[in-house]
Motif scaffolding. Sequence first.
Motif, mmCIF file in Angstrom:
data_model
loop_
_atom_site.group_PDB
_atom_site.id
_atom_site.type_symbol
_atom_site.label_atom_id
_atom_site.label_comp_id
_atom_site.label_asym_id
_atom_site.label_seq_id
_atom_site.Cartn_x
_atom_site.Cartn_y
_atom_site.Cartn_z
ATOM 1 N N SER A 197 41.362 52.144 45.969
ATOM 2 C CA SER A 197 40.890 51.584 44.565
ATOM 3 C C SER A 197 41.787 50.791 43.543
ATOM 4 C CB SER A 197 40.637 52.997 43.516
ATOM 5 O OG SER A 197 41.634 53.767 43.437
ATOM 6 N N THR A 198 43.290 51.035 43.690
ATOM 7 C CA THR A 198 44.002 50.074 42.811
ATOM 8 C C THR A 198 44.279 48.921 43.497
ATOM 9 O OG1 THR A 198 45.233 52.124 42.364
ATOM 10 C CG2 THR A 198 46.190 50.074 41.798
ATOM 11 N N VAL A 199 44.434 48.662 44.794
ATOM 12 C CA VAL A 199 44.489 47.632 45.569
ATOM 13 C C VAL A 199 43.164 46.642 45.557
ATOM 14 C CG1 VAL A 199 44.518 46.401 47.961
ATOM 15 C CG2 VAL A 199 45.959 48.441 47.378
ATOM 16 N N ALA A 200 42.239 47.358 45.303
ATOM 17 C CA ALA A 200 40.660 46.520 45.141
ATOM 18 C C ALA A 200 40.999 46.009 43.763
ATOM 19 C CB ALA A 200 39.652 47.700 44.953
ATOM 20 N N PHE A 201 41.526 46.375 42.773
ATOM 21 C CA PHE A 201 41.475 45.334 41.413
ATOM 22 C C PHE A 201 42.644 44.312 41.627
ATOM 23 C CE2 PHE A 201 40.601 49.656 39.289
ATOM 24 C CZ PHE A 201 39.570 49.231 38.459
ATOM 25 N N PHE A 202 43.561 44.473 42.786
ATOM 26 C CA PHE A 202 44.535 43.387 42.905
ATOM 27 C C PHE A 202 43.886 42.424 43.608
ATOM 28 C CE2 PHE A 202 46.987 41.548 46.285
ATOM 29 C CZ PHE A 202 48.031 40.709 45.736
ATOM 30 N N ILE A 203 42.981 42.805 44.852
ATOM 31 C CA ILE A 203 42.104 41.626 45.285
ATOM 32 C C ILE A 203 41.348 40.847 44.422
ATOM 33 C CG2 ILE A 203 40.496 41.495 47.063
ATOM 34 C CD1 ILE A 203 41.602 43.840 48.562
ATOM 35 N N ASP A 204 40.709 41.742 43.623
ATOM 36 C CA ASP A 204 39.761 40.989 42.255
ATOM 37 C C ASP A 204 40.428 39.802 41.637
ATOM 38 O OD1 ASP A 204 37.670 42.596 43.044
ATOM 39 O OD2 ASP A 204 37.842 44.090 41.330
#
Length: 213
Positions: free
Chosen positions: A29-36
Amino acid sequence: MSSQEKRLAGEAAIRYVEKGAIIGVGTGSTVAFFIDALADLRDQIQGAVSSSEQSTAQLKKYGIPVLDLNATGPLNIYIDGADECDPQRRLIKGGGAALTREKIIAEASAKFVCIIDSNKRVDVLGTFPLPIEVIPMARSLIGREIVKRGGQPVWRDGVTTDNGNWIIDVHGWQIADPIALEKDLNQLPGVVSVGLFARRPADVVLIGDRLMD
């Protein structure tokens, strides 16, 4: 607060992305923010090496090329989250069942930037159950070995990794020497990967948008 810290950590990790780089990208979930956030830089990077089908789908959605690690060779940077992080930046990972690919990319990268929220910061690893990826036929064998070592193995029933294997989650360990335990478990036949990132810890840990002391 946790979701806000995750978003801040994902966005803060962008400052480690260099122009023209190939980025190792983790899972969760934290990496998803990074990809965004990385989507805004897609024209400034060569692409990404992804640790999971989940992250691959998100990267492709933004038009970020997903590359094969065998073709890219060593990476400058790997961005990923963690389920726990101790003061020496040693980690437990694998809550999303992507630990083997995550460990491979971390090993191939010169710098590992771990992005977490403050709930993941612990003094001693082990409150979060330790994931171990195993060959399916070895599940019971590995379970017995874990019991010998004082752990409580729980098969993550219904979960198959992207590699076609199973996950055992080990409860009841307070891991005072994660490097030794990682080495010990890696020797057991049937273990594919252990969710301890101790021999190769994170180089940088961001809690929200600030560096961990």
